[in-house]
Design a protein around this motif. Structure first.
Motif, PDB file in Angstrom:
ATOM      1  N   ARG A  49       0.827  -1.168  -0.099  1.00  0.00           N
ATOM      2  CA  ARG A  49       0.143  -0.030   0.014  1.00  0.00           C
ATOM      3  C   ARG A  49       0.960   1.199  -0.068  1.00  0.00           C
ATOM      4  O   ARG A  49       1.869   1.480   0.649  1.00  0.00           O
ATOM      5  N   PHE A  50       0.396   2.220  -0.680  1.00  0.00           N
ATOM      6  CA  PHE A  50       1.114   3.398  -0.445  1.00  0.00           C
ATOM      7  C   PHE A  50       0.757   4.117   0.781  1.00  0.00           C
ATOM      8  O   PHE A  50      -0.295   4.488   0.947  1.00  0.00           O
ATOM      9  N   ASN A  51       1.771   4.120   1.881  1.00  0.00           N
ATOM     10  CA  ASN A  51       1.155   4.316   3.251  1.00  0.00           C
ATOM     11  C   ASN A  51       1.790   5.590   3.479  1.00  0.00           C
ATOM     12  O   ASN A  51       2.533   6.582   2.824  1.00  0.00           O
ATOM     13  N   ARG A  52       1.848   5.923   4.758  1.00  0.00           N
ATOM     14  CA  ARG A  52       2.256   7.348   5.381  1.00  0.00           C
ATOM     15  C   ARG A  52       3.895   7.198   5.304  1.00  0.00           C
ATOM     16  O   ARG A  52       4.223   8.571   5.022  1.00  0.00           O
ATOM     17  N   PHE A 684      -3.356  -4.115   8.527  1.00  0.00           N
ATOM     18  CA  PHE A 684      -2.041  -3.121   9.149  1.00  0.00           C
ATOM     19  C   PHE A 684      -2.885  -2.397  10.103  1.00  0.00           C
ATOM     20  O   PHE A 684      -3.882  -2.677  10.537  1.00  0.00           O
ATOM     21  N   GLU A 710      -9.907  -0.653   2.757  1.00  0.00           N
ATOM     22  CA  GLU A 710      -9.354   0.516   1.915  1.00  0.00           C
ATOM     23  C   GLU A 710      -9.397  -0.648   0.460  1.00  0.00           C
ATOM     24  O   GLU A 710      -8.872  -1.911   0.238  1.00  0.00           O
ATOM     25  N   LYS A 744      -6.659   5.771  -4.176  1.00  0.00           N
ATOM     26  CA  LYS A 744      -5.967   5.467  -5.411  1.00  0.00           C
ATOM     27  C   LYS A 744      -4.454   5.065  -4.786  1.00  0.00           C
ATOM     28  O   LYS A 744      -3.375   4.658  -5.443  1.00  0.00           O
ATOM     29  N   ARG A 745      -4.457   4.694  -3.589  1.00  0.00           N
ATOM     30  CA  ARG A 745      -3.152   4.558  -2.867  1.00  0.00           C
ATOM     31  C   ARG A 745      -2.817   2.880  -2.992  1.00  0.00           C
ATOM     32  O   ARG A 745      -1.737   2.392  -2.699  1.00  0.00           O
TER      33      ARG A 745
END
Lengths: 803, 300
Positions: A49-52, A684, A710, A744-745
Motif C-alpha cells: 500500500r502507498f502508506n504514510r 495493517f 481500503e 488511489k493508494r
C-alpha cells in the motif's frame, strides 16, 4: 535492531520494507527524516500500500503482499550481476567462501525444493545442506570465491533466477520501478557508503517470515552494511517492551536466548553439549561457548540455594519441550481439550490471534481463564462475543473466567527495553485505580498462594514452585529494583577470575556477563542484560544527553544498551581488515595500534587486526551468514507464495507455497482458494490507534472513528462500490463488514500476466471498548512460519461484496 | 524567551498600537514534505486548549476516502491535517502519485482580514509579535470575521455563539514555550521561531527539494495578506490548492470596501450628524418636543 534508532540518521540509503514506521513508529521515524534533511539520504519504501511512509519517500514500489523475498532476491541478483557488492567485506566477513558438501540441490534444479524434502513429514532432512568439513574439523573455504561449491557461487546461481522480469511478474510491480529501486539500494556497496533497513511485522507476519529477514540480512552483508553506523538490519518492535519480553523468554527460548530444554536432554551436561556450538573456523570467537556459564547462573537465579552441583543446578525442574508450545499451539491445545487453563497477562488472544472464531471456541473449552488487564478485553469477555463470532450459548460455556484489574505501564515502575536494545528505567506516574495491582504483585500473590497449597496438599512436582528463589524484601509485591539486580547478576561466593585475576566478593553485583561462572558462584537472571545494574547502580536510569560519539548519536551514557552497553552490534565489521573505518566520517570501532576504541567493541579489545578474528562473534562461523542451515525451509531464502495465494508460484507452480508451513487440523482450520476468494488481503495498523487498547480512549477514537476497508478505485468501480458504502469482506473463516475507503493508494497489479487485486483493513477494533467494530483477525489464517511460528496475518485470500 | 504580547491592533478600535516595545514577528513553519500525518499536533492542540468534548466529537462526521480526522475545522477543533491524494502528470509523460498532508489552522496573517472585518471593539487583536487572537468576551457572534478570513478559518460555536480559532498558544508563548503542536511534532516538520529565521530554513529546504525531484517546490507566504505567520514548504509549490490552501489569498473586497470606503464614509456621516446636532444646539438651543413642553407646563 543491530543498530539504534538515533543511528538511522547516519544512513545514506534507507530501505523501508515490511514496515511502515511513519505510521507505526512516528517518533523513531524522525531519524529517517533527519537523514533525508542533513545527509540528503534516499528513502525507498516497498509495500503493498502507498502508506504514510511512502508519502515522504523518494521512491515507492508497490508489491503484492507476501512477495518480499522475490523482490530482495531480485535486488541481490542485480547486485551480483552488476558487480555492486562490497567485495572485501563479503570475502572476509561473510560465509561466502565456505564450501558446501556435494549433493545439495537448489530449488531451481529441483522443482522448487531444496534437497532432502520428506513430503510425508513435510520437513527437510538437512544432511545435504551441511558445510564441507576439512580434516582439521573446520569448514573448508575458498577465499577466491570461485569454487562452484562455495556459498558465493551457489548463491549467484540460486538468485540468478530472480531477473527483473521475474521480480515484476511475481511482485506485480513494473520492471522499471524495480530496477530504479535496486540501483538506489545497491548504491551503498561502495565502502564509504552505508545503508539501513527498517522492517517490522510486514515481514514477520508471513509463512516465510524468517526467510524475509534472512534475505534482508544477506543483502546487507553483500553491501557491507552490517555492523556499521548508518547500516544494519533493524527490526522496529511494536510494543514498548516487546524487545524486553523476547529477551526474557519465549516458549522456545529461556532468558537471553538460551535454548529451551528438550526431552532428549535429560541432564544439564546433555543440554550444554547439545546447545553449545563448536567453532567452525579457527578464527571464530564463538561466544556461545559460554552457554554453560549463562545457563548455570540462570538456574541459580531461579532456584538459589536449592540449585546445587549435586542436583545439576535443578536443571531437571525446567520443562522439556516435546513439541511447539508457541502461542497459536496453546489455543489450538485449548480447542482440542489438551490445555485446561490459561493465564492471559497483557495479552488479548481473541484480538491478536489468527481466526478469531476459533479463538472464541478455544477459550470456551477451557476449565478456567485468568485475565489480568487494564480493560475488559475481547478475551475477558469472549463468553459474550457477538453472534457473528458463532460463540457457544453462554449457558453452555463452563469456563470460569477471572478478571484481575492490572496496573498499566504508567502506574508501575520497571524497565522497558526498546527496539534499540536500550534498557530504560521508567518511574510510576500515578497509582493504579481501584483494586488494580502491578503485575509483580499479582504474580507475587499467586506464587505465595501456590506454595501454600503445595505445602499443604502436596502435588506431583512441588519443587519448582516451593523451592523457587523468592527472596525479596516484600514477597507479596517484589521491589523491581531487587528483581533488576537479580537479572543483572551477583556474586554468591568469593572467587578470583582466572583470566583477569580480579577478585570478586560475595554479595557484589557482577559488572557484566564476562564474569559469570558455571560453578554456581554467580547468579544472573538473564546474561544478556547483565551489566545494567552493577556496583555503579541502576544504569537503566541514566539520562545523560551528551553525545560522546562525535555527532553519530551513540549516547553511551544514556540508559543501558544490551549487550555490554554496545550501541552497534558486530561493530568489528565497521572497519577494514587493518582496523581502519570503512568511512572515516562514520567510524564504529577502530584499532588505535594497541586496542579497539570507539563504540564498546563487540570483540576482545586487544585482539590485533592481523589475528583476523571474525566479527560475527555469536556465529560459530565467526562471520555473517549468507547461507544458513538452521532454517527449516532451506539454507537460502526462496520465494514461496503465501499459503493462500492468488496465483501459482511463477518459479515453480508445483511447489507454490512454503512446503513446511505449519498448519492446523481441526475442522475450523480451513483455508481458502482463489476460485472462491480471488482477492489478496492484508492487515495493517494506524498511527491513531495502538493495538486493541486505544478503542477504550475517546480522544483517539475521534481521530479514526470506525473500521474501514481500503479498496483500489478500479476495483471499487468494477464492483459498483462508492466511498463510504458498506462492504463485506469474507475469507474461508468468516467475514467482516465496514465502510469502503476507495483510494488511489492501492493499484491493481499485473502478476504472472493476470490482474490481481489487493485490499486491506486495519486491526484495532473489536467488540470490547468504546468504539466497536469487527476484529480483523476474523479473516486471518492459521498458517504459521515454520521457524518462528508466527501466523500469516499479512497475506490471505478474500472476496469483496457490497453489504 | 517569553514573547512580547503587547497589542499592535485591536478590532473596531481606530487607535494604533499602544505599545512602545518592539518584538520580532514570530511564525510557525510547516514543511509538508516531512509531514507524516501522524496527528500528534491535532491531539496536542485538543489537549492543551482543553477542547476535547466527547459529545461534540461524536457529532462530527467522519471523513471517508481519506485519513482526515473530520471534513473541516470546527469551533472546538482548531488544527486539522488535510489529506489529499493527487496524481501528478510529469513533464516526461509519466505519472507520480502523491499523498499530500498539510496541517490547516489560522494563518496569523500580517494583514488579518478577520480583525479588519470585526465590528466588536477588542474582540480580535494582533500582538506586536504578529499573533492574531480572538477575545471571546468581546465577541458578538456576528461572524464578520468568517467572511473576512481568506482562509476560511474561524468557526462559530453553536453552544456559546462566539467564534473560535487557533490562538498560536498565546498562553504558552507568553511564558517562552513553543505552541503545543510544535512541541508534539515528532519529525520536526513543524518549527517555531522568528519569521526571519524560519524563512531562511524554509528557503534552504526548498533548494534541497528542487534537487530531489520537486522542481516546483516553494514557500507559501502569500503576499496578498501581507505574508502569514504560518509559512509552508510545499513540494508542489505551484499548486497550493492541492494542499487546501488558496492560490493567491486576499482580504475579501467586501471587507476592504467596508474598512476603507464604507466605514470611513459611515464614520464621516456619523461625525457629520453629530456636528450638525452641535451646530443646531449652538444656534437654536434645545429642541423641545411639543408634548414635553406641555407636560412641563402642566407640572409648572
Amino acid at each position: 535492531m543491530t543498530n539504534n534508532w538515533v543511528d538511522i540518521k547516519n544512513a545514506d540509503v534507507i530501505l523501508v520494507m515490511g514496515g511502515n514506521p511513519a505510521e507505526n513508529h512516528p517518533c523513531g521515524f524522525k531519524w529517517a527524516i533527519e537523514a533525508k534533511k542533513t545527509r540528503n539520504a534516499k528513502l525507498i519504501c516497498v509495500d503493498p500500500r502507498f502508506n504514510r511512509t511512502a508519502a515522504v519517500s523518494d521512491q515507492f514500489v508497490q508489491i503484492r503482499s507476501g512477495t518480499d523475498i522475490a523482490f530482495l532476491a531480485g535486488v541481490m541478483n542485480y547486485m551480483l550481476t552488476n558487480n555492486r557488492i562490497h567485495k572485501e567485506y563479503v570475502a572476509n566477513y561473510t560465509n561466502a567462501p565456505f564450501l558446501i558438501k556435494e549433493g545439495l540441490l537448489l530449488p531451481g534444479d529441483n522443482d522448487g525444493l531444496f534437497s532432502g524434502f520428506d513430503p510425508q513429514k513435510r520437513a527437510y532432512d538437512k544432511s545435504t545442506w551441511a558445510y564441507e568439513m576439512g580434516t582439521d574439523n573446520f569448514v573448508k573455504v575458498d577465499m577466491t570465491l570461485e569454487d562452484p561449491r562455495c556459498v558465493f557461487q551457489l548463491m549467484k546461481k540460486h538468485y540468478s533466477r530472480y531477473t527483473a522480469e521475474m521480480v515484476a511478474s511475481i511482485c506485480g510491480c513494473s520492471k522499471e520501478d524495480f530496477l530504479k529501486a535496486a540501483e538506489m539500494i545497491s548504491s551503498t556497496y561502495a565502502p564509504e557508503k552505508a545503508g539501513t533497513i527498517m522492517y517490522a511485522l510486514g515481514w514477520t507476519h508471513h509463512s516465510s517470515a524468517v526467510q524475509n529477514i534472512r534475505a534482508a540480512a544477506s543483502m546487507q552483508l553483500l553491501l557491507g552494511n552490517v555492523g556499521r553506523p548508518g547500516g544494519g538490519v533493524n527490526a522496529l518492535r511494536g510494543h514498548s517492551n516487546i524487545q524486553g519480553a523476547t529477551d526474557m523468554n519465549q516458549t522456545h527460548t529461556l532468558p537471553g536466548y538460551l535454548k529451551m530444554p528438550k526431552p532428549e536432554w535429560q541432564s544439564l551436561k546433555e543440554f550444554i553439549d547439545a546447545t553449545t556450538p563448536k567453532k567452525l573456523r579457527p578464527n571464530s570467537m564463538n561466544y556461545w561457548e559460554n552457554t554453560d556459564k549463562f545457563m548455570v547462573s540462570m538456574l541459580k537465579a531461579f532456584w538459589g540455594s536449592a540449585a546445587t552441583t549435586e542436583n545439576d543446578f535443578a536443571y531437571s525442574w525446567l520443562p522439556k519441550m516435546d513439541r511447539d508450545y508457541s502461542w497459536v499451539y496453546i489455543y489450538d491445545g485449548a480447542y482440542n481439550g489438551i490445555v485446561k487453563g490459561v493465564f492471559s497477562f497483557g495479552m488479548n488472544p481473541v484480538g491478536n490471534g489468527p481466526h478469531s472464531k476459533k479463538m472464541v471456541q478455544a477459550l470456551s473449552r477451557l476449565d478456567w481463564l485468568v485475565v489480568a488487564e487494564n480493560f475488559e478485553t475481547e478475551t475477558a469477555s469472549f463468553w459474550k462475543a457477538p453472534k457473528e463470532y458463532d460463540p457457544p450459548a453462554a449457558a453452555q460455556i463452563k469456563t470460569e473466567v477471572f478478571m484481575l484489574p492490572a496496573a498499566n505501564f504508567a502506574e508501575k515502575d520497571g524497565v522497558f527495553t526498546n527496539s534499540s536494545r536500550w534498557l530504560q528505567w521508567k518511574w510510576k506516574v500515578v497509582d493504579p485505580p481501584g483494586d488494580a495491582k502491578a503485575d509483580q504483585e499479582i504474580i507475587g500473590r499467586l506464587v505465595l498462594k501456590l506454595r501454600e497449597l503445595y505445602n499443604k496438599e502436596g502435588g506431583k512436582l512441588p519443587d519448582p514452585v516451593v523451592k523457587m528463589a523468592w527472596n525479596y524484601s516484600n514477597p507479596v509485591s517484589p521491589n523491581l529494583e531487587e528483581v533488576a539486580k537479580e537479572v543483572n547478576g551477583k556474586v554468591l561466593e568469593d572467587f578470583t577470575d582466572e583470566k583477569t585475576k580480579v577478585d570478586y566478593k560475595k554479595g557484589q553485583q557482577v559488572p557484566g556477563y564476562a564474569v559469570l561462572r558455571a560453578d554456581g558462584k554467580t547468579l544472573s537472571g538473564n546474561w544478556l542484560h547483565s551489566g545494567y545494574y552493577t556496583e555503579a547502580g541502576n544504569l537503566a536510569m541514566r539520562r545523560n544527553p551528551v553525545d560522546d560519539s562525535g555527532g553519530l548519536g551513540a549516547y553511551h551514557n544514556w540508559a543501558f544498551n544490551w549487550p555490554a552497553n554496545r550501541r552497534i552490534m558486530y561493530n568489528r565489521a565497521s572497519a577494514d581488515l587493518n582496523g581502519k573505518p570503512w568511512d572515516p566520517k562514520r567510524p564504529g570501532i577502530w584499532w588505535n595500534g594497541e586496542k579497539w576504541v570507539g563504540d564498546v567493541p563487540d570483540y576482545k579489545p586487544d585482539y590485533k587486526p592481523e589475528e583476523m578474528i571474525g566479527p560475527f562473534i555469536m556465529n560459530p562461523e565467526g562471520v555473517g551468514k549468507l547461507y544458513a542451515v538452521e532454517m527449516n525451509e532451506g539454507p537460502f531464502p526462496e520465494h514461496y507464495e503465501p499459503y493462500e495465494t492468488p496465483v501459482d508460484n511463477p518459479l515453480h507452480p508445483k511447489v507454490s507455497s512454503n512446503p513446511v508451513t505449519k498448519l492446523f487440523k481441526t475442522k475450523m482450520d480451513v483455508y481458502g482458494t482463489r476460485d472462491k476468494f480471488p482477492i489478496v488481503c492484508t492487515t495493517f495498523r494506524l498511527t491513531e490507534h495502538f493495538h486493541y487498547w486505544t478503542k477504550h480512549e475517546a480522544i483517539l477514537n475521534q481521530l479514526q472513528q470506525e473500521f474501514f476497508v481500503e479498496i483500489p478505485e478500479e476495483l471499487a468501480k468494477e464492483k459498483g462500490i462508492k466511498h463510504g458504502d458498506r462492504v463485506k469482506v469474507s475469507s474461508a473463516r468468516g467475514s467482516v463488514e465496514g465502510k469502503a475507503m476507495v483510494t488511489k493508494r492501492i493499484r491493481p497489479l499485473k502478476v504472472a500476466g493476470q490482474t490481481v487485486w489487493q485490499i486491506g483493513f486495519p486491526i484495532h477494533w473489536g467488540y470490547a471498548g468504546k468504539s466497536v467494530g469487527p476484529l480483523a483477525n476474523t479473516l486471518t489464517p492459521t498458517a504459521l512460519d515454520p521457524n518462528s511460528s508466527t501466523p500469516e496475518y499479512k497475506a490471505f485470500l478474500v472476496s469483496l461484496d457490497k453489504a | 524567551m517569553p514573547s512580547n504580547m503587547e497589542l499592535r491592533r485591536i478590532s473596531a478600535t481606530p487607535s494604533p498600537a499602544t505599545g512602545v516595545r518592539t518584538a520580532p514577528t514570530v511564525a510557525k513553519m510547516i514543511d509538508t514534505t516531512t509531514c507524516i500525518g501522524c496527528k500528534a499536533c491535532e491531539v496536542a492542540c485538543q489537549e492543551w486548549n482543553d477542547l476535547f468534548n466527547a459529545d461534540i466529537a461524536l457529532e462530527a462526521p467522519s471523513e471517508f476516502g481519506s485519513y482526515q480526522t473530520m471534513p473541516d475545522l470546527t469551533a472546538n477543533f482548531w488544527n486539522l491535517i488535510r489529506f489529499n491524494e493527487h496524481v501528478e502528470k510529469r513533464p516526461d509523460g509519466s505519472e507520480k502519485f502523491h499523498w499530500l498532508m498539510a496541517k490547516d489552522q489560522c494563518m496569523h496573517c500580517e494583514d488579518p482580514g478577520c480583525l479588519k472585518a470585526c465590528p466588536a471593539p477588542g474582540a480580535i487583536v494582533q500582538y506586536t509579535n504578529g499573533v492574531v487572537d480572538f477575545q471571546q468576551e468581546h465577541c458578538i457572534g456576528c461572524e464578520y470575521c468568517v467572511t473576512g478570513c481568506p482562509f476560511d478559518i474561524p468557526r462559530l460555536s453553536k453552544k456559546t455563539k462566539k467564534v473560535y480559532k487557533c490562538t498560536l498558544c498565546t498562553d504558552r508563548l507568553a511564558y517562552g514555550l513553543e505552541p503545543a503542536c510544535i512541541k508534539a511534532c515528532p519529525t520536526g516538520c513543524l518549527q517555531f521561531g522568528t519569521k526571519e529565521h524560519l524563512v531562511q530554513i524554509a528557503n534552504a529546504r526548498v533548494e534541497q527539494l528542487k534537487h530531489n525531484g520537486y522542481e516546483k517546490a516553494a514557500i507559501y507566504d502569500p503576499p496578498g495578506v501581507g505574508g502569514t505567520g504560518v509559512i509552508y514548504v510545499l513540494g508542489l509549490g505551484d499548486q497550493p490548492e492541492l494542499y487546501g490552501l488558496p492560490n493567491d489569498p486576499h482580504v475579501p473586497w467586501t471587507v476592504s470596501v467596508w474598512k476603507h470606503a464604507l466605514k470611513p464614509i459611515g464614520s464621516l456621516l456619523m461625525i457629520g450628524a453629530l456636528l450638525g446636532t452641535i451646530i443646531h444646539y449652538v444656534r437654536y438651543g434645545r429642541n423641545e418636543a411639543p408634548g414635553m413642553r406641555k407636560v412641563d407646563r402642566e407640572e409648572v
